[in-house]
Design an enzyme around this catalytic site. Sequence first.
Site, PDB file in Angstrom:
ATOM      1  CB  SER A   1      -3.419  -6.830  -8.660  1.00 17.48           C
ATOM      2  OG  SER A   1      -2.171  -6.508  -8.111  1.00 17.48           O
ATOM      3  CB  CYS A   2      -1.634  -2.321  -7.779  1.00 17.64           C
ATOM      4  SG  CYS A   2      -2.244  -2.871  -6.173  1.00 17.64           S
ATOM      5  CG  ASP A   3      -1.676  -1.575 -13.380  1.00 20.48           C
ATOM      6  OD1 ASP A   3      -1.333  -2.417 -14.228  1.00 20.48           O
ATOM      7  OD2 ASP A   3      -2.866  -1.394 -13.041  1.00 20.48           O
TER       8      ASP A   3
ATOM      9  CG  ASN B   1      -2.691   4.141  -9.976  1.00 15.66           C
ATOM     10  OD1 ASN B   1      -2.222   5.153  -9.452  1.00 15.66           O
ATOM     11  ND2 ASN B   1      -3.451   4.193 -11.058  1.00 15.66           N
TER      12      ASN B   1
ATOM     13  CD  GLU C   1       1.342  -4.364  -9.058  1.00 14.13           C
ATOM     14  OE1 GLU C   1       0.105  -4.524  -9.092  1.00 14.13           O
ATOM     15  OE2 GLU C   1       1.888  -3.264  -9.057  1.00 14.13           O
TER      16      GLU C   1
END
Length: 393
Positions: free
Chosen positions: A5-7, A26, A93
């Site tokens: 996933s992302c942050d 991100n 996310e």
Amino acid sequence: MEPCSCDTFVALPPATVNNRIIFGKNSDRPCDEVQEVVYFPAAVHDNLKEHLKCTYIEIDQVPETYAIVLSRPAWLWGAEMGANEHGVCIGNEAVWGREEVCDEEALLGMDLVRLGLERADTAEKALNVIVDLLEKYGQGGNCSEGRMVFSYHNSFLIADRNEAWVLETAGKYWAAEKVQEGVRNISNQLSITTKIDREHPDMRSYAKQKGWWDGKKEFDFAATYSYLDTTKMMISPGRYCEGYKLLNKHKGNITFETMMEILRDKPSGINMEGEFLTTASMVSILPQDSNVPCIHFLTGTPDPERSVFKPFIFVPNISQLLDTSSPTFEDSVKKKPQFNIKPDRRHPLYQKHQQALEILDNKEQSMRVPIVPHPRQHLLSVFWIWAILIAQD
């Protein structure tokens, strides 16, 4: 391919400098996916009988939508992250847990990001938009253009000039946490524990019915709806914990430059490499003084360590962002079977970025100097090569 996933990050006074809220995200996606930066003006919709086409399904339209800027995978309708003319920013996310992910096509989390931005002028109103749509239409569908099946539930970090909200979902059930000061981040795990400021009215009874909660001990959303040991969540070596450490390392002095450095951090895994890659990044400055404009920085290209953050401000008479808009193709999302052909979606900026990196990499290989340049020097080189290529056009 292991799902990643992302942050997403937010810092609020007194953690920031000059009484500002700083938002950052991100977007970590399949490494061959192109992300574009697009602008849509505010609009009035007179014919409400005409439905709105999202990525997979159609939903009811609203009378008015706000101007938005989006960073989105170029094949779909929604967005990984974005902002609107009122200073609302949203990032989402992927999260997984005990509640099964629905295979049926519904609203993607990325659709909900765009809908929240189009329809709300504060962070809490955006939260209301998202949970109302979640209840009415549900969430589901493949989140990848390729043949890989990549489906998930969603968490969201929503910020405006005054506050932020974390919204985390499991199917149609959800919990929300209000953030009014300090720092907060989300990653690909549920992170709301016992501080729950709003929730789905049946969230607790459903958990009790499923045997996930006994109805007696203090309710912990992350512990109940996922498999997390929330007592260890803040000391585990994952990206969520590492991101929290980086925010706290700079607490009291966080600026937009600080947020960019956090997004560029590779040792923590926040700046991701591999089959899943940080394909685009965004940082926003949200002054609490409404007379001062918000500034949104977007890369539109992969790897923030090797990309330039380009500023965007909502002003009158904005034209479409042609250099960051991908070419359009017949809508493969709606075709059955889907995604048999994956078209070249690279926009002009993406192509120039690739050319600049190729020149830079060839230059470094030919020099064969064993001295590693400082990341700032490396980024500056990318910037000037990119600028030269643009100028040549």
